[in-house]
Design a protein around this motif. Structure first.
Motif, mmCIF file in Angstrom:
data_model
loop_
_atom_site.group_PDB
_atom_site.id
_atom_site.type_symbol
_atom_site.label_atom_id
_atom_site.label_comp_id
_atom_site.label_asym_id
_atom_site.label_seq_id
_atom_site.Cartn_x
_atom_site.Cartn_y
_atom_site.Cartn_z
ATOM 1 N N ARG A 178 0.844 -1.178 0.000
ATOM 2 C CA ARG A 178 0.000 0.000 0.000
ATOM 3 C C ARG A 178 0.887 1.237 0.000
ATOM 4 N N ARG A 179 0.331 2.352 -0.449
ATOM 5 C CA ARG A 179 1.091 3.590 -0.514
ATOM 6 C C ARG A 179 0.663 4.513 0.632
ATOM 7 N N CYS A 180 1.654 5.083 1.317
ATOM 8 C CA CYS A 180 1.375 5.957 2.452
ATOM 9 C C CYS A 180 2.569 6.883 2.666
ATOM 10 N N GLU A 181 2.373 7.946 3.425
ATOM 11 C CA GLU A 181 3.487 8.843 3.730
ATOM 12 C C GLU A 181 4.175 8.483 5.039
ATOM 13 N N SER A 182 3.498 7.695 5.885
ATOM 14 C CA SER A 182 4.088 7.227 7.150
ATOM 15 C C SER A 182 3.307 6.016 7.611
ATOM 16 N N ASP A 183 3.928 5.230 8.486
ATOM 17 C CA ASP A 183 3.241 4.061 9.028
ATOM 18 C C ASP A 183 4.040 3.525 10.210
ATOM 19 N N GLN A 184 3.340 2.924 11.128
ATOM 20 C CA GLN A 184 3.987 2.157 12.195
ATOM 21 C C GLN A 184 3.139 0.925 12.439
ATOM 22 N N GLY A 185 3.798 -0.181 12.680
ATOM 23 C CA GLY A 185 3.072 -1.424 12.872
ATOM 24 C C GLY A 185 3.991 -2.522 13.373
ATOM 25 N N ASN A 186 3.445 -3.707 13.536
ATOM 26 C CA ASN A 186 4.205 -4.813 14.091
ATOM 27 C C ASN A 186 3.448 -6.108 13.872
ATOM 28 N N PHE A 187 4.147 -7.204 13.949
ATOM 29 C CA PHE A 187 3.503 -8.511 13.917
ATOM 30 C C PHE A 187 4.438 -9.533 14.558
ATOM 31 N N CYS A 188 3.852 -10.661 14.932
ATOM 32 C CA CYS A 188 4.610 -11.748 15.545
ATOM 33 C C CYS A 188 4.844 -12.826 14.489
ATOM 34 N N THR A 189 6.067 -13.266 14.360
ATOM 35 C CA THR A 189 6.398 -14.248 13.334
ATOM 36 C C THR A 189 5.904 -15.632 13.732
ATOM 37 N N VAL A 190 5.382 -16.351 12.770
ATOM 38 C CA VAL A 190 4.960 -17.735 13.002
ATOM 39 C C VAL A 190 5.921 -18.719 12.344
ATOM 40 N N MET A 191 6.918 -18.155 11.633
ATOM 41 C CA MET A 191 7.929 -18.981 10.977
ATOM 42 C C MET A 191 9.286 -18.297 11.126
ATOM 43 N N ALA A 192 10.318 -19.093 11.343
ATOM 44 C CA ALA A 192 11.677 -18.554 11.311
ATOM 45 C C ALA A 192 12.096 -18.405 9.855
ATOM 46 N N GLY A 193 13.085 -17.563 9.615
ATOM 47 C CA GLY A 193 13.549 -17.382 8.250
ATOM 48 C C GLY A 193 13.819 -15.933 7.923
ATOM 49 N N SER A 194 13.695 -15.591 6.647
ATOM 50 C CA SER A 194 14.050 -14.259 6.155
ATOM 51 C C SER A 194 12.805 -13.419 5.893
ATOM 52 N N TYR A 195 12.785 -12.235 6.501
ATOM 53 C CA TYR A 195 11.675 -11.303 6.291
ATOM 54 C C TYR A 195 12.216 -10.049 5.618
ATOM 55 N N LYS A 196 11.489 -9.556 4.628
ATOM 56 C CA LYS A 196 11.951 -8.402 3.857
ATOM 57 C C LYS A 196 10.923 -7.278 3.947
ATOM 58 N N LEU A 197 11.365 -6.104 4.406
ATOM 59 C CA LEU A 197 10.535 -4.914 4.423
ATOM 60 C C LEU A 197 10.924 -4.066 3.213
ATOM 61 N N ILE A 198 9.945 -3.698 2.394
ATOM 62 C CA ILE A 198 10.216 -3.061 1.098
ATOM 63 C C ILE A 198 9.525 -1.705 1.020
ATOM 64 N N TRP A 199 10.333 -0.682 0.734
ATOM 65 C CA TRP A 199 9.785 0.646 0.444
ATOM 66 C C TRP A 199 9.952 0.887 -1.073
ATOM 67 N N ASP A 200 8.867 1.171 -1.741
ATOM 68 C CA ASP A 200 8.843 1.194 -3.212
ATOM 69 C C ASP A 200 8.617 2.612 -3.745
ATOM 70 N N ASN A 201 9.584 3.081 -4.517
ATOM 71 C CA ASN A 201 9.425 4.364 -5.213
ATOM 72 C C ASN A 201 9.544 4.159 -6.727
ATOM 73 N N SER A 202 9.314 2.918 -7.160
ATOM 74 C CA SER A 202 9.500 2.586 -8.582
ATOM 75 C C SER A 202 8.462 3.262 -9.472
ATOM 76 N N TYR A 203 7.303 3.614 -8.902
ATOM 77 C CA TYR A 203 6.257 4.229 -9.703
ATOM 78 C C TYR A 203 6.517 5.715 -9.970
ATOM 79 N N SER A 204 7.522 6.281 -9.238
ATOM 80 C CA SER A 204 7.806 7.708 -9.403
ATOM 81 C C SER A 204 8.799 7.914 -10.555
#
Length: 432
Positions: free
Chosen positions: A382-408
């Motif tokens: 989703r597109r936003c100017e700010s955000d804060q959040g959290n979640f609890c993992t149910v699986m071990a492994g690699s998590y990737k947080l992505i900020w996308d400016n490709s549409y600009s």
């Protein structure tokens, strides 16, 4: 639900400036003088009387240093107050003293008056502790969403407190000592701290709330996770107000040891006028100074903030030093990869674009990569100017947080962000 918009947790530097408005009034010089007199008399008891092994153990405790934390000192004062009140109860007077009280009609009322003064100080301390605990919890809850999440946490707290009280009642019923009861009370206090930290980490006893914690301000979770860190913001409190409290803790402990040994030695000889006089001086001085300190520190705590603006915290823009600033060029993305070793770990983020004359946004999503390399969407794009959040993992492994400016096509985005990965809090086993 109180707003935390634009706020960050209190910092040690801010608390330093805040505490400048509440300079502690020095204790009376008589505190050190009378404490020294009591230690000298204790030394005389040890050299002139034949103490039992238990009495020697108590006497050796007189030079014990007080604890570093403010609240632990409060519990130590409370413990020693109860010990002294117990010793001053007429049922605990040595037989020689009880006979002396029959011969001297002014002795018993004098000792009863001292007992009353200590009981008044104990009640003042108990009220302070209860009021301060309620203030902290109520303030934390005022920033929680006012729905079932807050209700569940309140219910959890009530169940926990009932369980703790039942544990204390069972120990008392077994005939425990005052020291044993206070050892349990302090362990329970540490458990409350652990549970508060678990709320910040969304683990342990609060794990049933984890999937619902989106909407709880990240700044609140940051605050309750670090409020009691040894080198966190509260260290400023300990440095500023600890020394006078430490002196009072040592004084009440010295009084307790003195009275304990005095009662042991009164079995061999009568209570002297000098001994009664020093006991009176110490009791009147301690209760006056301690109650004055409690009133003062209660005012400091009642007005102490939890959150401050980023500007007050000395931050750049709207973020503090823990936040990173990066520029995402037009047509590009920025990714943060977190390697999570344990399930029930807690991933949290907080970000905002640097303000500009034009209203801008950035795409944001979270993905999980399984062992076979397949990407699984955790948080939809989703597109936003700010955000804060959290979640609890149910699986071990690699998590990737992505900020996308490709549409600009033309505009870069300046992003301030913080990402945390917190391992689960391990709950103690029932045997501990």
């Amino acid at each position: 639900m109180a707003s935390t918009e634009g706020l960050v947790p209190i910092t040690r530097a801010y608390l330093s400036s805040y505490y400048d408005r509440y300079p502690v009034v020095p204790l009376s010089d008589d505190v050190a003088a009378i404490s020294s007199q009591l230690r000298s008399l204790i030394s005389d008891f040890c050299s002139q009387s034949s103490l039992t092994q238990d009495e020697k153990v108590v006497a050796d405790e007189v030079d014990r240093e007080p604890p570093h934390k403010i609240d632990e000192n409060m519990w130590k004062n409370r413990e020693n107050l109860e010990e002294i009140i117990y010793l001053l109860d007429r049922s605990q007077w040595p037989a020689t003293l009880q006979q002396q009280a029959v011969e001297d009609p002014e002795l018993a009322p004098a000792l009863d008056q001292l007992k009353d003064k200590f009981e008044k100080s104990l009640k003042t301390l108990q009220y302070f502790q209860a009021k301060n605990a309620d203030f902290v919890f109520s303030t934390v809850m005022s920033y929680m969403p006012q729905d079932f999440r807050g209700t569940l946490i309140r219910q959890q707290k009530e169940r926990s407190e009932r369980s703790k009280q039942a544990e204390v009642d069972a120990l008392v019923k077994s005939g425990c000592s005052i020291r044993d009861r206070y050892a349990l009370l302090w362990r329970q206090q540490m458990e409350r701290r652990r549970q508060l930290a678990q709320l910040g980490s969304a683990t342990g006893v609060y794990k049933t709330l984890v999937k619902h914690l989106v909407g709880v301000p990240q700044v609140l979770l940051d605050f309750i996770r670090q409020i009691n860190d040894d080198e966190g913001p509260m260290e400023e409190q300990r440095q500023r107000y600890g020394p006078p409290l430490y002196s009072l803790t040592k004084m009440i402990h010295t009084m307790r040891v003195f009275l304990f040994l005095l009662w042991a030695c009164v079995g061999e000889q009568k209570l002297t006028a000098d001994q009664l006089n020093i006991l009176k001086q110490a009791a009147y001085l301690y209760t006056r100074e301690f109650e004055r300190f409690i009133v003062f520190i209660g005012e400091v705590f009642a007005n102490s903030p939890f959150f401050i603006s980023a500007d007050e915290a000395g931050a750049s823009g709207s973020r503090n030093d823990e936040y990173k600033e990066i520029t995402i060029p037009a047509g590009k993305t920025h990714e943060v990869v977190l390697s999570v070793d344990s399930v029930n770990s807690y991933i949290a983020w907080d970000f905002a674009l640097e303000q500009s004359k034009m209203k801008m946004d950035v795409g944001f999503s979270v993905e999980y990569t399984n062992p076979s390399g397949q990407n699984i969407l955790i948080l939809p794009y989703r597109r936003c100017e700010s955000d804060q959040g959290n979640f609890c993992t149910v699986m071990a492994g690699s998590y990737k947080l992505i900020w996308d400016n490709s549409y600009s096509t033309f505009f870069k985005k300046v992003l301030n962000y913080k990402v945390d990965c917190i391992p689960p809090v391990v709950e103690p086993s029932p045997q501990q």
